[in-house]
Design a protein around this motif. Structure first.
Motif, PDB file in Angstrom:
ATOM      1  N   GLU A  62       0.830  -1.204   0.000  1.00  0.00           N
ATOM      2  CA  GLU A  62       0.000   0.000   0.000  1.00  0.00           C
ATOM      3  C   GLU A  62       0.863   1.253   0.000  1.00  0.00           C
ATOM      4  N   ARG A  63       0.273   2.332  -0.510  1.00  0.00           N
ATOM      5  CA  ARG A  63       0.887   3.649  -0.409  1.00  0.00           C
ATOM      6  C   ARG A  63      -0.222   4.674  -0.258  1.00  0.00           C
ATOM      7  N   TYR A  64       0.043   5.669   0.559  1.00  0.00           N
ATOM      8  CA  TYR A  64      -0.873   6.797   0.686  1.00  0.00           C
ATOM      9  C   TYR A  64      -0.517   7.835  -0.371  1.00  0.00           C
ATOM     10  N   LYS A  65      -1.526   8.448  -0.931  1.00  0.00           N
ATOM     11  CA  LYS A  65      -1.341   9.610  -1.794  1.00  0.00           C
ATOM     12  C   LYS A  65      -2.272  10.701  -1.270  1.00  0.00           C
ATOM     13  N   VAL A  66      -1.855  11.274  -0.156  1.00  0.00           N
ATOM     14  CA  VAL A  66      -2.666  12.251   0.567  1.00  0.00           C
ATOM     15  C   VAL A  66      -1.799  13.454   0.878  1.00  0.00           C
ATOM     16  N   ARG A  67      -2.253  14.632   0.539  1.00  0.00           N
ATOM     17  CA  ARG A  67      -1.489  15.845   0.845  1.00  0.00           C
ATOM     18  C   ARG A  67      -1.316  15.984   2.350  1.00  0.00           C
ATOM     19  N   GLY A  68      -0.069  16.201   2.764  1.00  0.00           N
ATOM     20  CA  GLY A  68       0.228  16.314   4.181  1.00  0.00           C
ATOM     21  C   GLY A  68       0.692  15.026   4.819  1.00  0.00           C
ATOM     22  N   LEU A  69       0.646  13.900   4.072  1.00  0.00           N
ATOM     23  CA  LEU A  69       1.127  12.623   4.573  1.00  0.00           C
ATOM     24  C   LEU A  69       2.154  12.048   3.606  1.00  0.00           C
ATOM     25  N   HIS A  83       2.310   8.891   7.225  1.00  0.00           N
ATOM     26  CA  HIS A  83       2.793   9.684   8.356  1.00  0.00           C
ATOM     27  C   HIS A  83       2.810  11.170   7.994  1.00  0.00           C
ATOM     28  N   PRO A  84       2.581  12.060   8.952  1.00  0.00           N
ATOM     29  CA  PRO A  84       2.624  13.508   8.672  1.00  0.00           C
ATOM     30  C   PRO A  84       3.998  13.929   8.158  1.00  0.00           C
ATOM     31  N   ILE A  85       4.014  14.920   7.274  1.00  0.00           N
ATOM     32  CA  ILE A  85       5.262  15.419   6.710  1.00  0.00           C
ATOM     33  C   ILE A  85       5.386  16.907   6.974  1.00  0.00           C
ATOM     34  N   SER A  86       6.603  17.423   6.790  1.00  0.00           N
ATOM     35  CA  SER A  86       6.877  18.827   7.049  1.00  0.00           C
ATOM     36  C   SER A  86       6.294  19.705   5.960  1.00  0.00           C
ATOM     37  N   ALA A  87       6.288  21.019   6.231  1.00  0.00           N
ATOM     38  CA  ALA A  87       5.745  21.970   5.251  1.00  0.00           C
ATOM     39  C   ALA A  87       6.523  21.919   3.945  1.00  0.00           C
ATOM     40  N   GLY A  88       7.860  21.795   4.026  1.00  0.00           N
ATOM     41  CA  GLY A  88       8.662  21.725   2.812  1.00  0.00           C
ATOM     42  C   GLY A  88       8.362  20.488   2.001  1.00  0.00           C
ATOM     43  N   GLU A  89       8.171  19.369   2.687  1.00  0.00           N
ATOM     44  CA  GLU A  89       7.866  18.123   1.978  1.00  0.00           C
ATOM     45  C   GLU A  89       6.484  18.161   1.343  1.00  0.00           C
ATOM     46  N   ARG A  90       5.592  18.966   1.920  1.00  0.00           N
ATOM     47  CA  ARG A  90       4.235  19.025   1.369  1.00  0.00           C
ATOM     48  C   ARG A  90       4.221  19.593  -0.035  1.00  0.00           C
ATOM     49  N   VAL A  91       5.154  20.490  -0.347  1.00  0.00           N
ATOM     50  CA  VAL A  91       5.213  21.074  -1.690  1.00  0.00           C
ATOM     51  C   VAL A  91       5.483  19.983  -2.709  1.00  0.00           C
ATOM     52  N   ALA A  92       6.492  19.155  -2.433  1.00  0.00           N
ATOM     53  CA  ALA A  92       6.799  18.060  -3.348  1.00  0.00           C
ATOM     54  C   ALA A  92       5.670  17.042  -3.369  1.00  0.00           C
ATOM     55  N   ASN A  93       5.102  16.776  -2.213  1.00  0.00           N
ATOM     56  CA  ASN A  93       4.017  15.814  -2.107  1.00  0.00           C
ATOM     57  C   ASN A  93       2.816  16.239  -2.939  1.00  0.00           C
ATOM     58  N   ALA A  94       2.570  17.550  -3.011  1.00  0.00           N
ATOM     59  CA  ALA A  94       1.395  18.055  -3.715  1.00  0.00           C
ATOM     60  C   ALA A  94       1.508  17.913  -5.221  1.00  0.00           C
ATOM     61  N   ILE A  95       2.737  17.862  -5.767  1.00  0.00           N
ATOM     62  CA  ILE A  95       2.887  17.819  -7.216  1.00  0.00           C
ATOM     63  C   ILE A  95       3.198  16.416  -7.736  1.00  0.00           C
ATOM     64  N   LEU A  96       3.419  15.468  -6.832  1.00  0.00           N
ATOM     65  CA  LEU A  96       3.680  14.104  -7.268  1.00  0.00           C
ATOM     66  C   LEU A  96       2.426  13.503  -7.886  1.00  0.00           C
ATOM     67  N   ASP A  97       2.620  12.672  -8.891  1.00  0.00           N
ATOM     68  CA  ASP A  97       1.493  11.988  -9.510  1.00  0.00           C
ATOM     69  C   ASP A  97       1.884  10.525  -9.714  1.00  0.00           C
ATOM     70  N   TRP A  98       1.825   9.747  -8.625  1.00  0.00           N
ATOM     71  CA  TRP A  98       2.255   8.363  -8.681  1.00  0.00           C
ATOM     72  C   TRP A  98       1.263   7.519  -9.463  1.00  0.00           C
ATOM     73  N   ASP A  99       1.780   6.558 -10.183  1.00  0.00           N
ATOM     74  CA  ASP A  99       0.940   5.572 -10.838  1.00  0.00           C
ATOM     75  C   ASP A  99       0.765   4.373  -9.919  1.00  0.00           C
ATOM     76  N   ASP A 100      -0.311   3.629 -10.120  1.00  0.00           N
ATOM     77  CA  ASP A 100      -0.486   2.403  -9.365  1.00  0.00           C
ATOM     78  C   ASP A 100       0.702   1.483  -9.574  1.00  0.00           C
ATOM     79  N   ALA A 101       1.142   0.868  -8.466  1.00  0.00           N
ATOM     80  CA  ALA A 101       2.224  -0.116  -8.450  1.00  0.00           C
ATOM     81  C   ALA A 101       3.592   0.496  -8.707  1.00  0.00           C
ATOM     82  N   ALA A 102       3.681   1.808  -8.940  1.00  0.00           N
ATOM     83  CA  ALA A 102       4.986   2.438  -9.083  1.00  0.00           C
ATOM     84  C   ALA A 102       5.585   2.616  -7.699  1.00  0.00           C
ATOM     85  N   GLY A 103       6.847   2.254  -7.523  1.00  0.00           N
ATOM     86  CA  GLY A 103       7.514   2.434  -6.248  1.00  0.00           C
ATOM     87  C   GLY A 103       7.199   1.367  -5.230  1.00  0.00           C
TER      88      GLY A 103
END
Length: 228
Positions: free
Chosen positions: A38-45, A50-70
């Motif tokens: 499993e993987r979460y694709k939730v802004r802020g996690l 797990h919760p992430i920092s404000a800086g990490e949220r920027v990268a997290n917000a623009i990621l577009d993971w595909d199913d089964a990638a990673g």
């Protein structure tokens, strides 16, 4: 899935009627669990939820993971950590969890074995109460020992549906019925399905979040037929 899931369904239904439904009508009841990978694709996690920092949220917000990638399928998707899908998915982390849809609510209910873990829970509480490091370590040691003993005893206990007097219902997640937008079948890409094997559903919520849950054939049919 729990091999005793089908046998537990009547127990869940009777406990829900006695202690939780409060006049609601059950529209669907299904054993539910997490994805194996499993993987979460939730802004802020992060991907592990797990919760992430404000800086990490920027990268997290623009990621577009595909199913089964990673190394895992996206199990939860949402715009913020408080979205309904996160609460629902975290609710099915325990064994003996059930997704229940009623006329007024959607919830994850868990069967808890009251005969299990009582000694271990007491020692854990003792460890938390200890003010000194030595005392806390002694309490933690008792907790670990009690947990090991409890595991051995649990292997000898009959399944929970054979001793309903030890069962109680715990509400792990609950939301108004209007929070549920729909339920559809989902299949792991390139993974064949076998008769009697696990099935999956994707549960959509009104806040545009969704969660993918493992269930069985009966559960998939019940859930996908419960929402127009």
């Amino acid at each position: 899935m729990d091999p005793f899931g089908a046998a537990e369904a009547p127990l869940v239904g009777s406990l829900a009627t006695a202690h939780w439904l409060r006049g609601d009508a059950v529209q669907a009841l299904a054993a539910a669990g997490e994805l194996d990978t499993e993987r979460y694709k939730v802004r802020g996690l992060d991907e592990d939820g797990h919760p992430i920092s404000a800086g990490e949220r920027v990268a997290n917000a623009i990621l577009d993971w595909d199913d089964a990638a990673g190394g895992g399928y996206v199990a939860v998707r949402g715009d913020h950590p408080q979205c309904a899908a996160v609460g629902c998915y975290r609710g099915v982390r325990h064994e003996h969890s059930w997704l229940v849809i009623t006329s007024h609510r959607v919830a994850v209910l868990r069967l808890r074995d009251r005969a299990a873990g009582q000694d271990a829970e007491g020692h854990l509480a003792e460890a938390k109460r200890e003010g000194s490091l030595g005392g806390a370590l002694r309490g933690l040691g008792k907790f670990v020992k009690a947990s090991a003993g409890e595991f051995a005893k649990s292997m000898r206990r009959p399944p929970l549906h054979e001793r309903p007097e030890d069962a109680e219902l715990v509400v792990e997640f609950e939301a108004p019925r209007q929070a549920l937008a729909g339920v559809e079948r989902w299949k792991q890409p390139l993974v064949p399905q076998f008769r009697g094997g696990p099935r999956f559903v994707q549960v959509h919520f009104a806040d545009r979040s969704w969660a993918r849950l493992k269930t069985d054939e009966a559960g998939q049919t019940a859930l996908t037929g419960s929402v127009d």
